[in-house]
Motif scaffolding. Structure first.
Motif, mmCIF file in Angstrom:
data_model
loop_
_atom_site.group_PDB
_atom_site.id
_atom_site.type_symbol
_atom_site.label_atom_id
_atom_site.label_comp_id
_atom_site.label_asym_id
_atom_site.label_seq_id
_atom_site.Cartn_x
_atom_site.Cartn_y
_atom_site.Cartn_z
ATOM 1 N N ASN A 51 0.836 -1.199 0.000
ATOM 2 C CA ASN A 51 0.000 0.000 0.000
ATOM 3 C C ASN A 51 0.873 1.251 0.000
ATOM 4 O OD1 ASN A 51 -1.837 2.100 1.464
ATOM 5 N ND2 ASN A 51 -3.197 0.486 0.805
ATOM 6 N N PHE A 91 -6.968 -3.186 8.327
ATOM 7 C CA PHE A 91 -6.039 -3.478 9.420
ATOM 8 C C PHE A 91 -6.671 -4.378 10.487
ATOM 9 C CE2 PHE A 91 -4.700 0.431 7.482
ATOM 10 C CZ PHE A 91 -3.323 0.323 7.440
ATOM 11 N N ASN A 108 -9.610 1.075 15.499
ATOM 12 C CA ASN A 108 -8.603 2.069 15.165
ATOM 13 C C ASN A 108 -8.521 2.390 13.686
ATOM 14 O OD1 ASN A 108 -8.139 1.758 17.815
ATOM 15 N ND2 ASN A 108 -6.062 0.992 17.641
ATOM 16 N N ASN A 160 -11.557 11.626 0.040
ATOM 17 C CA ASN A 160 -10.141 11.964 -0.102
ATOM 18 C C ASN A 160 -9.697 11.969 -1.558
ATOM 19 O OD1 ASN A 160 -9.718 12.214 2.631
ATOM 20 N ND2 ASN A 160 -9.237 10.047 2.881
ATOM 21 N N MET A 213 -13.514 2.782 -2.542
ATOM 22 C CA MET A 213 -12.457 3.433 -3.323
ATOM 23 C C MET A 213 -12.221 2.703 -4.640
ATOM 24 S SD MET A 213 -9.797 4.248 -0.218
ATOM 25 C CE MET A 213 -8.644 5.234 -1.180
ATOM 26 N N MET A 222 -11.326 18.141 11.711
ATOM 27 C CA MET A 222 -11.065 16.705 11.647
ATOM 28 C C MET A 222 -10.651 16.183 13.019
ATOM 29 S SD MET A 222 -10.965 13.991 9.916
ATOM 30 C CE MET A 222 -10.772 13.991 8.166
ATOM 31 N N ARG A 233 -15.316 10.793 18.176
ATOM 32 C CA ARG A 233 -15.493 9.372 17.884
ATOM 33 C C ARG A 233 -14.812 8.511 18.940
ATOM 34 N NH1 ARG A 233 -15.589 4.655 16.569
ATOM 35 N NH2 ARG A 233 -13.932 3.494 15.583
ATOM 36 N N PHE A 234 -13.678 8.982 19.467
ATOM 37 C CA PHE A 234 -12.911 8.127 20.364
ATOM 38 C C PHE A 234 -13.288 8.274 21.830
ATOM 39 C CE2 PHE A 234 -10.505 7.165 16.677
ATOM 40 C CZ PHE A 234 -10.020 5.898 16.940
ATOM 41 N N ARG A 281 -1.144 4.513 20.931
ATOM 42 C CA ARG A 281 -1.114 3.405 19.984
ATOM 43 C C ARG A 281 -2.287 3.528 19.008
ATOM 44 N NH1 ARG A 281 -1.785 -1.175 23.057
ATOM 45 N NH2 ARG A 281 0.284 -0.906 23.946
ATOM 46 N N ARG A 282 -3.444 3.861 19.553
ATOM 47 C CA ARG A 282 -4.614 4.030 18.689
ATOM 48 C C ARG A 282 -4.398 5.160 17.694
ATOM 49 N NH1 ARG A 282 -9.095 1.266 20.260
ATOM 50 N NH2 ARG A 282 -9.108 0.501 22.389
ATOM 51 N N ASP A 290 -2.207 3.931 14.903
ATOM 52 C CA ASP A 290 -2.951 3.047 14.007
ATOM 53 C C ASP A 290 -3.891 3.845 13.112
ATOM 54 O OD1 ASP A 290 -1.776 0.938 15.179
ATOM 55 O OD2 ASP A 290 -3.598 -0.003 15.963
ATOM 56 N N LEU A 291 -4.576 4.799 13.730
ATOM 57 C CA LEU A 291 -5.574 5.562 12.985
ATOM 58 C C LEU A 291 -4.906 6.394 11.898
ATOM 59 C CD1 LEU A 291 -8.675 6.118 13.087
ATOM 60 C CD2 LEU A 291 -8.066 8.277 14.132
ATOM 61 N N LEU A 320 -2.224 5.707 10.341
ATOM 62 C CA LEU A 320 -1.842 4.767 9.285
ATOM 63 C C LEU A 320 -3.059 4.420 8.428
ATOM 64 C CD1 LEU A 320 0.958 3.480 8.870
ATOM 65 C CD2 LEU A 320 0.028 1.392 9.853
ATOM 66 N N ALA A 321 -4.187 4.138 9.102
ATOM 67 C CA ALA A 321 -5.399 3.762 8.376
ATOM 68 C C ALA A 321 -5.886 4.922 7.512
ATOM 69 C CB ALA A 321 -6.491 3.343 9.349
ATOM 70 N N MET A 322 -5.785 6.152 8.034
ATOM 71 C CA MET A 322 -6.229 7.307 7.258
ATOM 72 C C MET A 322 -5.345 7.500 6.040
ATOM 73 S SD MET A 322 -7.166 9.942 10.316
ATOM 74 C CE MET A 322 -7.635 11.343 9.315
ATOM 75 N N GLU A 323 -4.041 7.313 6.249
ATOM 76 C CA GLU A 323 -3.114 7.461 5.144
ATOM 77 C C GLU A 323 -3.386 6.400 4.082
ATOM 78 O OE1 GLU A 323 1.528 7.832 4.767
ATOM 79 O OE2 GLU A 323 0.874 8.106 6.829
ATOM 80 N N ALA A 324 -3.643 5.163 4.546
ATOM 81 C CA ALA A 324 -3.911 4.064 3.623
ATOM 82 C C ALA A 324 -5.156 4.345 2.799
ATOM 83 C CB ALA A 324 -4.070 2.755 4.383
ATOM 84 N N ARG A 325 -6.080 5.139 3.339
ATOM 85 C CA ARG A 325 -7.284 5.455 2.582
ATOM 86 C C ARG A 325 -7.159 6.791 1.863
ATOM 87 N NH1 ARG A 325 -11.851 3.688 6.698
ATOM 88 N NH2 ARG A 325 -13.270 4.758 5.314
ATOM 89 N N TYR A 364 -5.880 9.788 2.721
ATOM 90 C CA TYR A 364 -6.065 11.097 3.331
ATOM 91 C C TYR A 364 -4.803 11.931 3.178
ATOM 92 C CZ TYR A 364 -7.154 14.696 6.739
ATOM 93 O OH TYR A 364 -7.397 15.895 7.341
#
Lengths: 297, 268
Positions: free
Chosen positions: A66, A100, A105, A122, A170, B158, B165-166, B213-214, B217-218, B220-225, B227
């Protein structure tokens, strides 16, 4: 169509990756090789499973796909794009979506439908099309009825399905799932795996499932087993699981039925290698019983 | 303990106020609060009362529920009133030992009490009728002009929505850590307030570690989608003004005009 005729979606050649540790002055004072020359070739529409114990380098490999991590050595092409090129990153992340481990998270919005829309937002997709995509994605994972719910009210399996919908919206060619079931109960695990198989079969989305649950890989077209940063075994699930002893050496369990069959074989029961399901085992045992009866009569 | 706080919570409903554009409600709340501080005659407060009661009635949030939100600030209000009563210089009305209660003080105290109460009620109507999400959306697009002053409006919005949310997730986690520590003999129940607060300190370390840690992770997940900040992003639910929103703006202007007229023509 044979799989060799299809286009490659992921082509990795001799990939290495080093985690670097910096001291206070910013100099590298330690490094750890997580990947040691991994090559892989995934064709469009395939279902690939990557197995490995903790620290085998499987998550590191997933993050390469990715472009969250870039290889230290070797080359990796995702959908024909080199992951080392900065300008390709956007297109790569769209082509290869990622799910993930921890469902909490990776859900960003506080409403299910808004989370599914996060990726398309995005990407700059027009509003009307975002809704179209969100509807399709949530329906594909069976979460459309929950579109207005808060993710906090959902079960682990449902949350993970929402995360998958977020990726599908996506319109990726390939989904990489990094231990998506590790934190779920057996029911949730089955739910997620069923969803992933469905997407692979009906929509032809390439799936790369990283896991350490053996039961989840029996449906894969091909299984790669990783240990200490290298691919140590590769083949169909049946081929891989026929090697019970080698798998145990790298601290991996085989499915319960496979192990049972293996032990029976050790005791002299004439069973074939690589039995994967209860049905197969009962069938084989029936055959043997009939054979005995025939001989006896 | 935290569940009793009604202030800042959403009260699900489908009233006209609920359906208004969040930007309208934000501006309305702001206008109302400013009016409380600029127009401080009895007639102005009367008008403000009418306005508040009308909005509450239209919103269909029970008045009792709104008043419950005043409880946490009751002590703050009491202190403010007492200070104003006794610390304002002027003609003494009553003298207790060295403390003088003055006429000006009484007037001031009443003003402060009314203002504070209405301020809380006004802003709770906003939060009762607007989901946290549309509130942050409203802030983001309503304050979009601040981008030109290099205020990262999108990023702040954001962060706010992620924080919202958390909150429940981290509350759950606190609960889990508390139970885990209780199982090993920690005591959060007995002792005075001070003792109980001290017992909470060991909760913070694991909670912070897990929050970081959260966050990691978040991210990373945002970047993967995909953002990459606010630039080039489209909206799934863009804010559009409808007729009712324009009418609400008119009502707001009417309220301000009425306040000004009261000030000019009615001298109480």
């Amino acid at each position: 169509m044979k799989s060799s005729d299809r286009r490659s979606i992921i082509e990795g050649h001799d990939l290495t990756y080093e985690y670097l540790h910096y001291d206070d002055d910013g100099n590298v004072d330690a490094s750890y090789r997580a990947l040691k020359g991994v090559s892989l070739d995934v064709k469009e529409g395939q279902f690939i499973a990557i197995l490995g114990h903790n620290g085998s380098g499987k998550s590191t490999l997933a993050r390469q796909l990715n472009a969250l991590l870039v290889p230290s050595g070797g080359t990796l092409f995702v959908d024909g794009l080199d992951t080392r090129e900065e300008k390709n990153v956007g297109a790569i992340r769209q082509a290869a979506g990622m799910v993930f481990q921890n469902p909490d998270n990776q859900i960003i919005a506080s409403v299910v439908e808004e989370d599914a829309g996060f990726g398309p937002e995005n990407m700059g997709v027009p509003t009307k099309e975002i809704w179209e995509r969100v509807r399709k994605a949530l329906k594909a994972v069976g979460m459309w009825e929950y579109r207005e719910s808060s993710p906090n009210r959902l079960s682990g399996g449902q949350k993970q399905r929402v995360a998958i919908a977020g990726v599908i919206a996506m319109k990726p060619k390939c989904i990489v799932l990094d231990e998506p079931t590790a934190m779920l109960d057996p029911g949730g695990r089955a739910e997620v795996i069923r969803t992933v198989r469905e997407l692979n079969r009906t929509d032809g989305i390439t799936v790369i499932l990283i896991t350490h649950y053996m039961e989840e890989v029996i449906y894969a077209d091909r299984v790669l087993v990783m240990d200490e940063g290298a691919v140590v075994m590769s083949g169909t699930p049946r081929e891989v699981f026929s090697n019970v002893r080698a798998l145990k050496e790298i601290r991996l369990d085989v499915p319960f039925v496979t192990e049972l069959a293996d032990r029976l074989k050790e005791r002299g029961v004439p069973l074939p290698d690589g039995i994967l399901t209860v049905e197969e085992l009962t069938e084989e045992l029936e055959k043997i019983r009939h054979g005995d009866q025939n001989r006896a009569s | 303990m935290l569940k009793d706080m009604t202030i800042g919570q959403y009260y699900p409903g489908n009233s006209l106020i609920h359906r208004l554009d969040p930007r309208v409600k934000l501006l309305g709340t702001l206008v109302f609060i400013i009016s409380l501080f600029t127009f401080s005659s009895i007639s102005a407060y009367a008008l403000a009362t009418v306005a508040v009661l009308t909005v509450v009635a239209v919103s269909r949030v029970p008045l009792r529920y709104i008043l419950k939100g005043l409880k946490p600030i009751f002590i703050l209000m009491l202190i403010t009133i007492l200070f104003n009563l006794f610390m304002t210089p002027g003609t003494a009305v009553l003298q207790i030992w060295k403390l003088k209660m003055t006429e000006e003080g009484i007037r001031f105290a009443i003003h402060m009490a009314v203002r504070l109460t209405y301020l809380i009620i006004g802003s709770s109507i906003l939060t009762f009728t607007t989901t946290p999400n549309s509130l942050t959306d409203g802030l983001e697009s309503g304050l979009g002009w601040m981008n030109r002053l290099h205020v990262p409006v999108h990023e702040i919005a954001m962060m706010m929505s992620i924080a919202l949310r958390f909150i429940p997730i981290l509350m759950d986690e606190t609960d889990k850590i508390m139970r885990a520590q209780e199982a090993r003999g920690a005591d959060f129940q007995s002792g005075g307030v001070f003792h109980r607060v001290k017992a909470m300190v060991p909760l913070l370390v694991p909670l912070f570690v897990s929050a970081f840690r959260r966050a990691n992770d978040l991210a990373l997940a945002m970047e993967a989608r995909g953002y990459h900040g606010g630039a080039g992003r489209t909206k799934m639910k863009p804010l559009v003004y409808h007729r009712k929103d324009w009418i609400a703006f008119l009502v707001m202007a009417g309220y301000v005009a009425a306040q000004i007229l009261l000030r000019i023509f009615v001298k109480i």
